[in-house]
Write an enzyme that holds these catalytic residues in place. Structure first.
Site, PDB file in Angstrom:
ATOM      1  N   SER A 186      -0.076  34.983  62.303  1.00 35.48           N
ATOM      2  CA  SER A 186      -0.600  34.559  61.008  1.00 35.48           C
ATOM      3  C   SER A 186       0.326  33.605  60.264  1.00 35.48           C
ATOM      4  O   SER A 186      -0.129  32.842  59.414  1.00 35.48           O
ATOM      5  CB  SER A 186      -0.892  35.781  60.127  1.00 35.48           C
ATOM      6  OG  SER A 186       0.305  36.487  59.829  1.00 35.48           O
TER       7      SER A 186
ATOM      8  N   GLY B 222      -2.532  38.623  63.753  1.00 33.92           N
ATOM      9  CA  GLY B 222      -2.557  39.913  64.426  1.00 33.92           C
ATOM     10  C   GLY B 222      -2.048  39.906  65.849  1.00 33.92           C
ATOM     11  O   GLY B 222      -1.875  40.962  66.448  1.00 33.92           O
TER      12      GLY B 222
ATOM     13  N   ASN C 121       4.508  41.073  65.095  1.00 38.84           N
ATOM     14  CA  ASN C 121       3.590  42.206  65.185  1.00 38.84           C
ATOM     15  C   ASN C 121       4.087  43.267  66.165  1.00 38.84           C
ATOM     16  O   ASN C 121       3.728  44.437  66.044  1.00 38.84           O
ATOM     17  CB  ASN C 121       2.193  41.718  65.561  1.00 38.84           C
ATOM     18  CG  ASN C 121       1.486  41.087  64.375  1.00 38.84           C
ATOM     19  OD1 ASN C 121       1.309  41.711  63.341  1.00 38.84           O
ATOM     20  ND2 ASN C 121       1.121  39.822  64.514  1.00 38.84           N
TER      21      ASN C 121
ATOM     22  N   ASP D  38       0.010  38.950  47.650  1.00 36.51           N
ATOM     23  CA  ASP D  38       0.064  40.147  48.489  1.00 36.51           C
ATOM     24  C   ASP D  38       1.497  40.622  48.712  1.00 36.51           C
ATOM     25  O   ASP D  38       1.735  41.692  49.273  1.00 36.51           O
ATOM     26  CB  ASP D  38      -0.641  39.930  49.832  1.00 36.51           C
ATOM     27  CG  ASP D  38       0.009  38.859  50.711  1.00 36.51           C
ATOM     28  OD1 ASP D  38       1.095  38.340  50.347  1.00 36.51           O
ATOM     29  OD2 ASP D  38      -0.561  38.542  51.770  1.00 36.51           O
TER      30      ASP D  38
ATOM     31  N   HIS E 204       2.928  37.198  52.596  1.00 39.81           N
ATOM     32  CA  HIS E 204       2.865  35.887  53.244  1.00 39.81           C
ATOM     33  C   HIS E 204       3.406  34.776  52.348  1.00 39.81           C
ATOM     34  O   HIS E 204       3.296  34.860  51.121  1.00 39.81           O
ATOM     35  CB  HIS E 204       1.413  35.564  53.624  1.00 39.81           C
ATOM     36  CG  HIS E 204       0.850  36.455  54.667  1.00 39.81           C
ATOM     37  ND1 HIS E 204       0.331  37.699  54.378  1.00 39.81           N
ATOM     38  CD2 HIS E 204       0.729  36.294  56.006  1.00 39.81           C
ATOM     39  CE1 HIS E 204      -0.097  38.259  55.494  1.00 39.81           C
ATOM     40  NE2 HIS E 204       0.144  37.433  56.495  1.00 39.81           N
TER      41      HIS E 204
END
Length: 230
Positions: free
Chosen positions: A51, A88, A119, A200, A203
Site C-alpha cells: 500500500s 495487503g 505485512n 488514520d 499512511h
C-alpha cells in the site's frame, strides 16, 4: 511506536481487504491489469510493493508512484513509473504474482523497485520466510537481467532483539549478495511526523509522499544512470 505505525502502514484498512482471524486478506488490484499499458517513455520503472507504493488513501496523482515519476521527469529523465503496488501484499503474495506482472508488461522494465515485507512484520511471520520470498523475487529479476532497487523496512523493537536483528539484516544482506541497490528505509523522514501522516495515523499524506520522494529520487536517478552505462 513510530516504527510500528510504519509497519501497519503497509497494510490496507479493514474495509479495503477485510480481516480473517486477525490477518489481512490478500487483494486483487488494478495494478496487475497491465494488458493495455502503453509505454511512451524511453525508460520503464516498475514499482512493485504494497500500500505504500499503491498510494493508499491518496488521490490518484498524489501517491508515491506518480510523484516519483514527476520528480524524475523534472530532473530530465524520459521515464514512466508503472504502479504494481497491491495493498495487503506479503512477500509470499508478491512472489506469487511477480511472473504474471512481468510477463504482462509490453516490454522488460529498465528498473524494478521492490518494496515488500511490511505485512510480513504485521503478521509476525518468520524473518527466514520473508528473506526466502524476497530472495526468490530478486533472483527472478536478476535472472531476467532487470536491475533492482530494494526499499527496505525496519522491525519495531517490541518484536524482540533476536527478531529485530534477524529481520533488519534481510535487505542489506540481499543487496550485498545480489549486487542490487538498497534504499534502507522507505518511510525515512516521515515516521513520527504527525503532520506528514493521514488522519488514520498510519499512511503518509501528500506532504509525506513529497518528503519520501525527495529523499529517494536521487537513489533512483543514480540507479538509472548506472543502468544506462552498463
Amino acid at each position: 511506536m513510530a516504527i510500528l505505525q510504519l509497519l501497519i502502514a503497509c497494510s490496507p484498512a479493514s474495509e479495503e481487504t477485510g480481516a480473517v482471524n486477525g490477518e489481512l486478506q490478500e487483494t486483487v488490484s488494478e495494478a496487475d491489469d497491465t494488458e493495455e499499458l502503453v509505454i511512451e517513455a524511453d525508460t520503464l520503472i516498475l514499482a512493485y510493493g504494497d500500500s505504500l507504493y499503491a498510494g493508499y488513501g491518496l488521490a490518484p496523482d498524489e501517491g508515491f508512484v506518480p510523484e516519483l515519476q514527476k520528480a524524475l521527469i523534472d530532473a530530465g529523465h524520459d521515464v514512466m513509473v508503472h504502479n504494481a503496488g497491491v495493498s495487503g501484499d506479503t512477500t509470499a503474495a508478491g512472489l506469487r504474482r511477480m511472473d504474471f506482472v512481468l510477463d504482462s508488461l509490453p516490454r522488460k522494465p529498465d528498473l524494478v523497485m521492490l518494496g515488500l515485507g511490511g505485512n510480513d512484520l504485521l503478521r509476525g511471520l518468520k524473518p527466514a520466510e520473508t528473506r526466502s520470498n524476497l530472495e526468490a523475487m530478486v533472483k527472478k529479476l536478476t535472472e531476467r537481467d532487470i536491475p533492482v532497487i530494494l526499499t527496505g523496512m525496519l522491525a519495531p523493537p517490541n518484536m524482540g532483539k533476536e527478531f529485530v536483528e534477524e529481520f533488519n539484516i534481510i535487505y542489506p544482506a540481499l543487496a550485498l549478495e545480489y549486487d542490487v541497490t538498497l534504499y534502507p528505509f522507505f518511510m525515512n523522514g516521515v515516521v513520527g511526523r504527525t503532520d506528514l501522516i493521514l488522519p488514520d495515523g498510519i499512511h503518509p499524506n501528500a506532504k509525506g509522499i513529497d518528503v519520501i520522494v525527495e529523499k529517494m529520487a536521487p537513489s533512483v536517478e543514480k540507479a538509472l544512470t548506472e543502468q544506462a552505462k552498463a
